[in-house]
Structures are given as C-alpha cells and as structure tokens.
Enzyme design. Structure first.
Site, PDB file in Angstrom:
ATOM      1  N   ASP A  37      57.758  59.067 -16.441  1.00  0.00           N
ATOM      2  CA  ASP A  37      59.102  58.928 -15.877  1.00  0.00           C
ATOM      3  C   ASP A  37      59.889  57.887 -16.683  1.00  0.00           C
ATOM      4  OD1 ASP A  37      60.878  59.395 -13.305  1.00  0.00           O
ATOM      5  OD2 ASP A  37      60.857  57.239 -13.681  1.00  0.00           O
ATOM      6  N   CYS A  96      37.115  55.356  23.416  1.00  0.00           N
ATOM      7  CA  CYS A  96      38.360  54.609  23.304  1.00  0.00           C
ATOM      8  C   CYS A  96      38.743  54.427  21.845  1.00  0.00           C
ATOM      9  CB  CYS A  96      38.219  53.215  23.930  1.00  0.00           C
ATOM     10  SG  CYS A  96      37.687  53.193  25.645  1.00  0.00           S
TER      11      CYS A  96
END
Length: 474
Positions: free
Chosen positions: A439, A32
């Site tokens: 950046d 499960c």
C-alpha cells in the site's frame, strides 16, 4: 485451558475471558461466564469447557444471572486459520442449519467424520451440537428481548417444530419458553420481520473509528452512515434484509428488518464480523503497545477494530474498483453496479435511511457484459472473472474460507495483484495479521520511520490492526 489459570480468571471475575471458556459448577448443575457476579465456587467443584455446547452436552444449563449465552464469541477463531477455526466461523454463519454437517464438511474439503472428530476434540462438542446450542441462544434472545409469538421465535431460530423448540429451551435453560418470556424486560418487536437486539462487545470499543472508515466508502443506495449509526441492505441466504447499527461504548444496538426470519442468526453473525465485535482489544493493544512507534497511537485510540464485511464478493469488487482511483470515484462506480445489477428493495427500515438496493450478487454480475462497467477493460475483465469463479463455486470468500488458498486463487486472476489480494484477505476474510506493505500510504509511513520487515514481524499476529493505526497517522 489450564484449570489453574481458568480458576484464577474466575476468581478475578475477569470479563476478558467471557466467551473464551465456560465454568461449570457440579454442585448446582449450571455453567457460567468467568465474570459471573455470583459467589465464586470452590475449585474442587468446577470444570471448564471451551464451548457452551460442550457444557450443555455434559448436562449443565446456562446461569440465569450472568447469561453466558449472551457473551461475545471467542476471539481465537478469528485469529486461527486451521480447519476447526474455519468450521466455527461457518457454523456461526448458519451453514449447518442450511446445509447440514455434510455441507460444512464439503466446504472445508474434509470428510464428515473427520470434521466431527476435529471439532469435538477442540470444543468438546460436534458441529451439530454447536449449531443446536447457537439455535437455543438465538431463541432465548428473541424470547427475552422481543414480543414475537413463540411459534415465530421457533421458526426464526431455526427449529423444525414448536415441540422441538420447547424441549430444547427447557433442556438448555431449565425454563419453558413461557417462563423465559415472563422474565423479559423489553418488548421491541415492531411487526413481521422487525427485531431490535443488543450485541455484546468487549471493551474498549472504538466505534467512532469504524464509522470514520465506513462513511467515505458507503455505497449510495446500499449503505448510509450517521453520527453514531451505520445502516445497509443485506443479501441473506433466504432473502434480503435491512439493518441499522447504533454504536455505543459498551454495546451495539441492531435494528433488523428481514424478509425471512430464518436469516436472523446469519444476519447477526455478519454484523458482528462487520464491526469485529468478537476481537480481544486488550490483548491486541497490549501486544502493539510494546513497540515504541505504536505505543502512543494505541494509547490515543484504544480498542481499534478491523472493519469487516457482510459479503465477500462485494468486498473483492470494492478492492478491484478501488485500484488507482479515489475513494469517491470508487464509490460512484460501485453505486452504478448496485443499481444496474443489484436487487431493488422496499423495506421500511431501508426507506428511513434512503436505501434502495441490495448490492449485486456474483451471479448477477457474471451475466454482465464488460461494456457495462465504466472502467478500464482489464479491470472490468477481472471483475467478471471473479464473479464467474464465485458463482461457479471455484473461489470461496465465505467466513470459513482457507485464507492462503483464497489469496493464491485471487492472484491467479489477471488484473489482481498483491495489494488487492491482501486487502481482500484482511477485510473479507478477517485475517488479523496482514501488513499491506504494498500500500502506497503504508510504504511511505514505514519508510519515514525506517521500519524493515524484521521490525514489523514483532507485531504478529496483529499486523492488520497495526496497519489501521499507521493509516490513521497518514
């Protein structure tokens, strides 16, 4: 995989661990997901496995109630960069189905025996067993959610024969294909090559942020973004396809049209990577929210996802073209490349969104002359160099690529700098720990907040997600 910790998660039915490990109950012979709603078994009767394939190899079958075969993938394999994680990502992309374990080993740069040993030691099952388990999961998904003929399901899932398909389904799920089909509640197969599926998501899921990112960058004729949908043309191993993804808070609906059904599992895997559906948003948000700068940002936008890609070559072209031009300008140039070097596509799903072309492949761009690209000569030369390197197999930007090596190879190409290489590493290779400090926007934000490298190192291994939060503030 401490048994005490695993059992504690099972007792709490903690859905965060679904797909991270599986619980096998010896008295019932089933396995499960940790959040299974059934009565919690006694601790003495359970064992824990790192993969569904390992549980199946040990003789357990999937629970029919909690459907452990439909969980998101483990986020661990996106974070890690070692050979096992690379192997898992490539297996998910269908490399074993197409090239066998020998092809997987060749891509990783290891012997077949070594790859089998490493993967089995970590996951309890080898590459072939994991691929076989994935194949059974794909088949069950198709049987229960579409009206495709069983023979077509077998073909689409990658089985060599209907008999092999029948035996595998019975072994994995304890039911015949006919019995699985009888349990189906939906019939959404619209004809040859048309399939509608539901992709599992770990909440919280900030799908709106993904669409906000993708919309201004959508290449005309290749992609289209709506209020809640993203559609595009896909280049796939056996042909082309179109996909429409509808983003909801707890799942994503995928409407697929494929020219070859063998590409189904690969197409689904690439869509999951594009939307970062296997991430663990709770772990990421908890880690980043410990920093006072990010705490409010995380609280405002929980479950942020890292926009990925469906094609590494397309992503590196986006990065190169986007240098020193606006987002709109880059989109125009990429649209021209798609029309001149891409493949024209005529699919009903594509026509519905006005899509006409699959993006250009490395092989097609490698045949172009520099004059075809309306951009500075140096940038055009960089595009051609990347195309030649990928077409020749010298540069790997596939899901299982070595991220450090790929970055070094990109930096060795004239015209590609640190920003481009790191952007490709972040988005094309799905590295969760890239801080684009080259950046311009991020440098301004970091300078404004007085942040140095030591402070940002506290965000590891989630600096890519921190970058997304900081971009949003700008």
């Amino acid at each position: 995989m401490d048994p005490v910790d695993c059992y504690r998660a099972v007792s709490a039915r903690d859905a965060r661990f679904d797909g991270v490990f599986y619980t096998a109950v010896r008295t019932t012979g089933i396995y499960c997901r940790p959040s299974c709603p059934a009565m919690t078994p006694r601790e003495a009767n359970v064992g824990f496995y790192r993969s569904a394939a390992a549980a199946e190899r040990a003789g357990f079958r999937a629970c029919r109630r909690c459907r452990p075969d439909s969980t998101p993938g483990s986020p661990e394999w996106n974070v890690r960069a070692d050979v096992v994680a690379r192997a898992v990502r490539l297996i998910g992309d269908g490399v074993v189905e197409r090239e066998g374990v020998s092809g997987l080993a060749g891509r990783l740069g290891y012997s077949e025996r070594q790859v089998n040993r490493l993967v089995t030691a970590e996951l309890g099952a080898g590459p072939q067993a994991i691929a076989r388990s994935n194949r059974a999961r794909t088949a069950r998904l198709l049987l229960e959610t579409t009206a495709m003929r069983a023979a077509d399901v077998a073909f689409a899932a990658g089985y060599g024969s209907v008999r092999q398909f029948n035996d595998s389904i019975r072994e994995s799920f304890g039911l015949t294909p006919r019995e699985l089909r009888a349990r189906s509640r939906r019939s959404t197969h619209d004809g040859a090559g048309r399939i509608r599926l539901e992709l599992a998501v770990r909440p919280p899921f900030h799908g709106a942020g993904l669409l906000e990112w993708l919309a201004p960058r959508a290449i005309e004729g290749v992609e289209a973004v709506g209020e809640r949908t993203y559609a595009r043309i896909l280049n796939l191993p056996h042909g082309v396809g179109a996909v429409e993804l509808e983003l909801h808070g707890d799942h994503v609906t995928a409407d697929l049209e494929l020219t070859d059904l063998r590409d189904l599992a690969t197409a689904v895997h690439r869509c999951r990577r594009l939307l970062d559906l296997d991430a663990d948003p709770v772990a990421i948000d908890e880690a980043l929210s410990t920093d006072p700068l990010l705490a409010d940002l995380v609280h405002e936008v929980p479950g942020i996802r890292l926009p990925g890609q469906v094609d590494g070559f397309e992503m590196v072209l986006r990065a190169i073209v986007g240098q020193q031009v606006s987002v709109a300008g880059a989109r125009t140039i990429l649209g021209r490349i798609a029309r001149s070097r891409g493949t024209e596509v005529d699919l009903a799903l594509a026509r519905r969104h006005g899509l006409t072309h699959a993006f250009a492949t490395a092989e097609s761009v490698a045949e172009a002359a520099p004059e075809e690209f309306a951009m500075p000569r140096g940038r055009a030369a960089a595009i051609l160099a990347v195309a030649h390197a990928i077409a020749a197999g010298e540069l790997d930007l596939d899901p299982g690529a070595d991220r450090e090596r790929a970055r070094e190879q990109l930096l060795a190409i004239r015209g590609i700098g640190p920003w481009t290489a790191d952007y490709v590493r972040m988005r094309a290779l799905g590295d969760p720990d890239v801080l684009l400090d080259t950046d311009l926007v991020l440098r301004r934000v970091l300078a404004r907040e007085g942040l140095d490298r030591a402070r940002t190192d506290r965000w590891r291994p989630w600096r890519s997600y921190a970058s997304l939060h900081l971009w949003r503030t700008a």
